[in-house]
Design an enzyme around this catalytic site. Structure first.
Site, PDB file in Angstrom:
ATOM      1  N   ASN A   9       0.871  -1.174   0.000  1.00 47.90           N
ATOM      2  CA  ASN A   9       0.000   0.000   0.000  1.00 47.90           C
ATOM      3  C   ASN A   9       0.912   1.229   0.000  1.00 47.90           C
ATOM      4  OD1 ASN A   9      -1.811   2.036   0.527  1.00 47.90           O
ATOM      5  ND2 ASN A   9      -2.288   1.378   2.623  1.00 47.90           N
ATOM      6  N   LYS A  11       0.271   4.294  -0.366  1.00 50.65           N
ATOM      7  CA  LYS A  11      -0.311   5.520   0.222  1.00 50.65           C
ATOM      8  C   LYS A  11      -0.004   6.730  -0.682  1.00 50.65           C
ATOM      9  CE  LYS A  11      -0.066   3.331   4.693  1.00 50.65           C
ATOM     10  NZ  LYS A  11      -0.044   3.476   6.138  1.00 50.65           N
ATOM     11  N   HIS A  95      -9.608   1.520   4.873  1.00 50.91           N
ATOM     12  CA  HIS A  95      -8.325   1.661   5.567  1.00 50.91           C
ATOM     13  C   HIS A  95      -8.498   2.637   6.744  1.00 50.91           C
ATOM     14  CE1 HIS A  95      -4.182   2.757   6.410  1.00 50.91           C
ATOM     15  NE2 HIS A  95      -3.849   1.618   5.832  1.00 50.91           N
ATOM     16  N   GLU A  97      -6.796   5.010   7.746  1.00 50.98           N
ATOM     17  CA  GLU A  97      -6.533   6.417   7.413  1.00 50.98           C
ATOM     18  C   GLU A  97      -7.735   7.043   6.711  1.00 50.98           C
ATOM     19  OE1 GLU A  97      -2.803   5.662   5.466  1.00 50.98           O
ATOM     20  OE2 GLU A  97      -1.907   5.215   7.419  1.00 50.98           O
ATOM     21  N   GLU A 167      -5.526  -4.651  10.839  1.00 52.55           N
ATOM     22  CA  GLU A 167      -4.490  -3.637  11.031  1.00 52.55           C
ATOM     23  C   GLU A 167      -4.745  -2.877  12.317  1.00 52.55           C
ATOM     24  OE1 GLU A 167      -2.464  -2.416   7.162  1.00 52.55           O
ATOM     25  OE2 GLU A 167      -4.281  -1.238   7.277  1.00 52.55           O
ATOM     26  N   GLY A 173       2.473   2.427  10.868  1.00 57.59           N
ATOM     27  CA  GLY A 173       3.441   3.508  10.704  1.00 57.59           C
ATOM     28  C   GLY A 173       4.158   3.905  11.979  1.00 57.59           C
ATOM     29  N   SER A 213       3.303  -1.922  10.485  1.00 58.03           N
ATOM     30  CA  SER A 213       4.762  -1.976  10.677  1.00 58.03           C
ATOM     31  C   SER A 213       5.381  -3.326  10.348  1.00 58.03           C
ATOM     32  CB  SER A 213       5.137  -1.542  12.098  1.00 58.03           C
ATOM     33  OG  SER A 213       4.760  -0.192  12.301  1.00 58.03           O
TER      34      SER A 213
HETATM   35  P1  PGA Z   1       2.796   0.457   7.708  1.00 63.93           P
HETATM   36  O1  PGA Z   1       1.350   0.653   7.040  1.00 63.93           O
HETATM   37  O2  PGA Z   1       3.350  -0.848   7.167  1.00 63.93           O
HETATM   38  O3  PGA Z   1       3.581   1.638   7.271  1.00 63.93           O
HETATM   39  O4  PGA Z   1       2.594   0.388   9.175  1.00 63.93           O
HETATM   40  C1  PGA Z   1       0.456  -0.416   6.875  1.00 63.93           C
HETATM   41  C2  PGA Z   1      -0.843   0.083   6.316  1.00 63.93           C
HETATM   42  O5  PGA Z   1      -1.302   1.148   6.713  1.00 63.93           O
HETATM   43  O6  PGA Z   1      -1.461  -0.568   5.447  1.00 63.93           O
END
Ligand code: PGA
Length: 256
Positions: A9, A11, A95, A97, A167, A173, A213
């Site tokens: 992903n 982003k 997601h 976010e 998640e 992140g 992460s």
């Molecule tokens: P990350 O993001 O691996 O940077 O923690 C995962 C995600 O949001 O899909």
């Protein structure tokens, strides 16, 4: 046996030429790997060029979101049909976010899910609790509520087009990963919920990804868990070295 799926992903990273370069590197790096499905989700504006780059390979293309209407006066939105047109096979829905910054509710997520599946897109539905919810012992209630909110009135056969991504929001992140045993426990909980709602066959088949992460150093311990069928990778998916290392580690999964 569920074939592992590793999803990148990207982003809000890697538009234009950078996207082409990254997708080329990934395509070259996975040539000899056939026991892991690899999916990349670049920003919308890079989809066409990335598709051109990967179309003759096993790497699949997905989008990070879509709208629930197919067409009309919805300035700035992207129809699921447009995604099909540019070669997408997958779309990420719900997601954290999107939930957090764009006020997406369970109702909106359900509409997006239904709409995407109706045009034959595979969907990755994201669920996961916030830190205070985990600390207050509410993680399972939250995930159950999200599953019920998004999947309660989905037609039975739509489940075949759904992958779930667990998640935990506090792990996204942040460099903090969920302990593999705790993640697996949540995955099993999700699989049981799917079994109760859609039957054992669907529960056995559905892929449940972990996200939050994932890095080359922690993927092996996560992927070895029986109910972890792959990963949704953010930060580590935008550098070819770390993403390919994660894919190679997933290809060594032995416990299903
Ligand atoms: P990350 O993001 O691996 O940077 O923690 C995962 C995600 O949001 O899909």
């Amino acid at each position: 046996m569920r074939k592992p799926l590793i999803t990148g992903n990207w982003k809000l990273n890697k538009g234009g030429k950078d996207a082409m370069q990254l997708s080329r590197n990934i395509k070259e790096g996975v040539r000899d790997i056939d026991n892991v499905d690899v999916l990349i989700c670049p920003p919308f504006t890079a989809l066409i060029e990335v598709y051109e780059t990967i179309k003759d390979s096993s790497v699949k293309l997905g989008a990070q979101d879509c709208f629930y209407e197919m067409k009309g006066a919805y300035t700035g939105e992207i129809s699921p049909l447009f995604l099909i047109d540019v070669g997408c096979e997958y779309v990420i829905v719900g997601h954290s976010e999107r939930r957090q910054y764009f006020a997406e509710t369970e109702d909106i997520i359900t509409m997006k899910l239904k709409s995407a599946i109706s045009v034959d897109l595979n969907t990755i539905l994201c669920v996961g609790e916030k830190l205070e919810e985990r600390e207050n012992g509410k993680a399972f209630d939250v995930v159950k509520r999200q599953l019920e909110g998004s999947l309660s009135d989905i037609p039975e056969d739509y489940i075949q087009k759904i992958t779930i991504a667990y998640e935990p929001v506090w792990a996204i992140g942040t460099g903090r990963t969920c302990e593999p045993d705790a993640a697996n426990e949540m995955h099993r909980f999700i699989r049981n919920w799917i079994g109760e709602k859609f039957g054992d066959k669907s529960a056995e088949k559905i892929r449940i990804l972990y996200g939050g992460s994932i890095k080359p150093h922690n993927i092996s311990s996560l992927i070895e868990k029986e109910d972890i069928d792959g990963g949704l990778v953010g930060g580590a998916s935008i550098s070819p070295g770390s993403f390919l290392e994660i894919i190679r580690a997933a290809s060594k999964k032995t416990r299903y």
